[in-house]
Motif scaffolding. Structure first.
Motif, mmCIF file in Angstrom:
data_model
loop_
_atom_site.group_PDB
_atom_site.id
_atom_site.type_symbol
_atom_site.label_atom_id
_atom_site.label_comp_id
_atom_site.label_asym_id
_atom_site.label_seq_id
_atom_site.Cartn_x
_atom_site.Cartn_y
_atom_site.Cartn_z
ATOM 1 N N GLU A 19 0.950 -1.252 -0.126
ATOM 2 C CA GLU A 19 -0.118 -0.123 -0.010
ATOM 3 C C GLU A 19 0.842 1.444 -0.052
ATOM 4 O O GLU A 19 0.308 2.368 -0.718
ATOM 5 C CB GLU A 19 -0.994 -0.299 1.160
ATOM 6 C CG GLU A 19 -2.075 -0.881 1.393
ATOM 7 C CD GLU A 19 -3.099 -0.933 2.356
ATOM 8 O OE1 GLU A 19 -2.904 0.173 2.936
ATOM 9 O OE2 GLU A 19 -3.912 -1.826 2.385
ATOM 10 N N LYS A 20 1.880 1.330 0.658
ATOM 11 C CA LYS A 20 3.025 2.409 0.851
ATOM 12 C C LYS A 20 3.197 2.641 -0.558
ATOM 13 O O LYS A 20 3.733 3.905 -1.024
ATOM 14 C CB LYS A 20 3.843 1.977 1.824
ATOM 15 C CG LYS A 20 5.056 3.309 1.954
ATOM 16 C CD LYS A 20 5.992 2.942 3.039
ATOM 17 C CE LYS A 20 6.918 4.078 3.363
ATOM 18 N NZ LYS A 20 7.940 4.023 2.041
ATOM 19 N N ALA A 21 4.026 1.727 -1.387
ATOM 20 C CA ALA A 21 4.365 1.782 -2.526
ATOM 21 C C ALA A 21 3.453 2.255 -3.417
ATOM 22 O O ALA A 21 3.729 3.126 -4.497
ATOM 23 C CB ALA A 21 4.914 0.471 -3.108
ATOM 24 N N ALA A 22 2.289 2.136 -3.564
ATOM 25 C CA ALA A 22 1.151 2.253 -4.317
ATOM 26 C C ALA A 22 0.530 3.477 -3.943
ATOM 27 O O ALA A 22 0.515 4.772 -5.224
ATOM 28 C CB ALA A 22 -0.009 1.473 -4.203
ATOM 29 N N ILE A 23 0.633 4.416 -2.741
ATOM 30 C CA ILE A 23 0.550 5.705 -2.631
ATOM 31 C C ILE A 23 1.645 6.589 -3.019
ATOM 32 O O ILE A 23 1.278 7.608 -3.702
ATOM 33 C CB ILE A 23 0.436 5.934 -1.274
ATOM 34 C CG1 ILE A 23 -1.037 5.218 -0.716
ATOM 35 C CG2 ILE A 23 0.130 7.250 -0.789
ATOM 36 C CD1 ILE A 23 -1.097 5.217 0.931
ATOM 37 N N GLU A 24 2.791 6.267 -2.931
ATOM 38 C CA GLU A 24 3.924 6.930 -3.242
ATOM 39 C C GLU A 24 3.943 7.134 -4.838
ATOM 40 O O GLU A 24 4.274 8.181 -5.374
ATOM 41 C CB GLU A 24 5.376 6.352 -2.771
ATOM 42 C CG GLU A 24 5.471 6.351 -1.451
ATOM 43 C CD GLU A 24 6.716 5.597 -0.783
ATOM 44 O OE1 GLU A 24 7.108 6.091 0.356
ATOM 45 O OE2 GLU A 24 7.024 4.990 -1.619
ATOM 46 N N GLN A 25 3.674 6.012 -5.446
ATOM 47 C CA GLN A 25 3.562 6.041 -7.058
ATOM 48 C C GLN A 25 2.552 7.006 -7.586
ATOM 49 O O GLN A 25 2.841 7.668 -8.548
ATOM 50 C CB GLN A 25 3.231 4.636 -7.583
ATOM 51 C CG GLN A 25 3.334 4.575 -9.162
ATOM 52 C CD GLN A 25 2.991 3.065 -9.605
ATOM 53 O OE1 GLN A 25 2.944 2.233 -8.599
ATOM 54 N NE2 GLN A 25 3.226 2.969 -10.958
ATOM 55 N N ARG A 26 1.265 6.855 -6.895
ATOM 56 C CA ARG A 26 0.212 7.844 -7.304
ATOM 57 C C ARG A 26 0.630 9.166 -7.008
ATOM 58 O O ARG A 26 0.456 10.000 -7.921
ATOM 59 C CB ARG A 26 -1.156 7.527 -6.351
ATOM 60 C CG ARG A 26 -1.746 6.232 -6.833
ATOM 61 C CD ARG A 26 -3.124 6.202 -6.343
ATOM 62 N NE ARG A 26 -3.132 6.116 -4.999
ATOM 63 C CZ ARG A 26 -3.468 4.880 -4.070
ATOM 64 N NH1 ARG A 26 -3.062 3.976 -4.713
ATOM 65 N NH2 ARG A 26 -3.087 5.047 -2.937
ATOM 66 N N LEU A 27 1.185 9.618 -5.762
ATOM 67 C CA LEU A 27 1.717 11.044 -5.567
ATOM 68 C C LEU A 27 2.656 11.369 -6.459
ATOM 69 O O LEU A 27 2.767 12.461 -7.061
ATOM 70 C CB LEU A 27 2.279 10.969 -4.321
ATOM 71 C CG LEU A 27 1.391 10.788 -3.037
ATOM 72 C CD1 LEU A 27 1.955 10.739 -1.691
ATOM 73 C CD2 LEU A 27 0.260 12.154 -3.279
ATOM 74 N N ALA A 28 3.520 10.349 -7.123
ATOM 75 C CA ALA A 28 4.618 10.856 -8.137
ATOM 76 C C ALA A 28 4.048 10.791 -9.357
ATOM 77 O O ALA A 28 4.432 11.929 -10.356
ATOM 78 C CB ALA A 28 5.844 9.828 -8.243
ATOM 79 N N HIS A 76 -2.766 8.885 4.949
ATOM 80 C CA HIS A 76 -2.840 7.547 4.550
ATOM 81 C C HIS A 76 -1.539 7.009 4.759
ATOM 82 O O HIS A 76 -0.958 5.798 5.320
ATOM 83 C CB HIS A 76 -3.523 6.990 3.533
ATOM 84 C CG HIS A 76 -3.720 5.381 3.497
ATOM 85 N ND1 HIS A 76 -4.131 4.970 2.313
ATOM 86 C CD2 HIS A 76 -3.588 4.528 4.606
ATOM 87 C CE1 HIS A 76 -4.411 3.600 2.506
ATOM 88 N NE2 HIS A 76 -4.095 3.359 3.933
ATOM 89 N N LEU A 77 -0.485 7.732 4.147
ATOM 90 C CA LEU A 77 0.662 7.316 3.920
ATOM 91 C C LEU A 77 1.614 7.638 5.412
ATOM 92 O O LEU A 77 2.263 6.430 5.866
ATOM 93 C CB LEU A 77 1.791 8.117 3.129
ATOM 94 C CG LEU A 77 3.081 7.925 2.810
ATOM 95 C CD1 LEU A 77 3.273 6.461 2.396
ATOM 96 C CD2 LEU A 77 3.737 8.932 1.812
ATOM 97 N N SER A 78 1.250 8.492 6.129
ATOM 98 C CA SER A 78 1.695 8.629 7.583
ATOM 99 C C SER A 78 1.253 7.412 8.428
ATOM 100 O O SER A 78 2.167 7.062 9.157
ATOM 101 C CB SER A 78 1.487 9.841 8.121
ATOM 102 O OG SER A 78 0.044 10.119 8.361
#
Length: 239
Positions: A19-28, A76-78
């Motif tokens: 989930e963390k990787a997915a959020i970081e990818q969406r933000l990027a 969510h990331l935090s």
């Protein structure tokens, strides 16, 4: 003390990492939901002043929506990062408030939670309201004088808006506060309000320059006056 097995902890850790990787990818990929560029760059307009306020309102709404989505993703990331840290230090699965074990079912539904249901901070609903509301209420804010106890009926903020609105806006009859709207001339705020007269008959009774010859102007106010049985057709001279 947590009751989770090592296998369960590894499963939750793997899920949180994904989930963390997915959020970081969406933000990027979305450049933080467009916030890496200014609103001017996003819209392509040379100026923030627009001939059509509705267009600027749409851009402002979309910007606000992007801001909400961006804040939600960062929150969510935090939470995920805090949950991963809890797994590393061995406190994952225990409520930070009471120290009790978080039920497995709750962790399966919310793997990033660090609280039991009874102490979840997200169940607290803030009663605080934006300070701007104190200046925007009632309608038209402090420029609205209709609510004054002294019965003030002079020019105020509502009248100023009605003048601007008479030149047109992006509203349609479906958006009008008038349920009986018949045309675009009636969709404005209090469009049926008397303008320039008090009694409706003042709007259709006319005289010549001498004031001796009285005539009737058959406008919409005249027909409404008659439809409401306020007038007597027999008293009107033949035209």
């Amino acid at each position: 003390m947590t009751n989770l097995t090592n296998s369960q902890l590894r499963g939750f850790r793997s899920q949180l990492v994904v989930e963390k990787a997915a959020i970081e990818q969406r933000l990027a990929s979305s450049e933080h939901y467009g916030f890496s560029a200014s609103l001017k760059d996003e819209s392509g307009d040379l100026s923030s002043y627009d001939n059509h306020p509705g267009d600027a309102a749409t851009e402002t709404y979309e910007r606000g929506k992007d801001l909400a989505l961006h804040e939600q993703e960062e929150l969510h990331l935090s939470r995920i990062e805090a949950a991963l840290a809890a797994i590393e230090d061995g406190s994952y699965g225990s409520c930070l408030t009471c120290g009790g074990s978080i039920p497995l079912e709750r962790l399966q539904a919310l793997p990033d939670t660090l609280y039991c249901a009874a102490h979840s901070p997200r169940q607290d609903i803030s009663e605080h309201r934006p300070i701007e509301e104190a200046y925007l209420q009632p309608g038209f804010g402090r420029t609205s004088l209709d609510e004054h106890e002294d019965g003030y009926n002079g020019f105020d903020g509502e009248d100023a808006w009605q003048i601007v609105e008479s030149w047109g806006n992006s509203d349609s009859p479906a958006m009008s506060e008038n349920a009986n709207v018949r045309n675009y001339d009636e969709i404005g705020i209090e469009a049926d309000e008397a303008d320039g007269y008090v009694e409706s008959l003042e709007s259709f009774l006319a005289t010549d320059i001498t004031g001796k010859h009285v005539s009737v102007v058959r406008n919409q106010q005249y027909y409404d006056y008659m439809d409401h049985e306020e007038g007597d057709h027999m008293l009107e001279k033949e035209q």
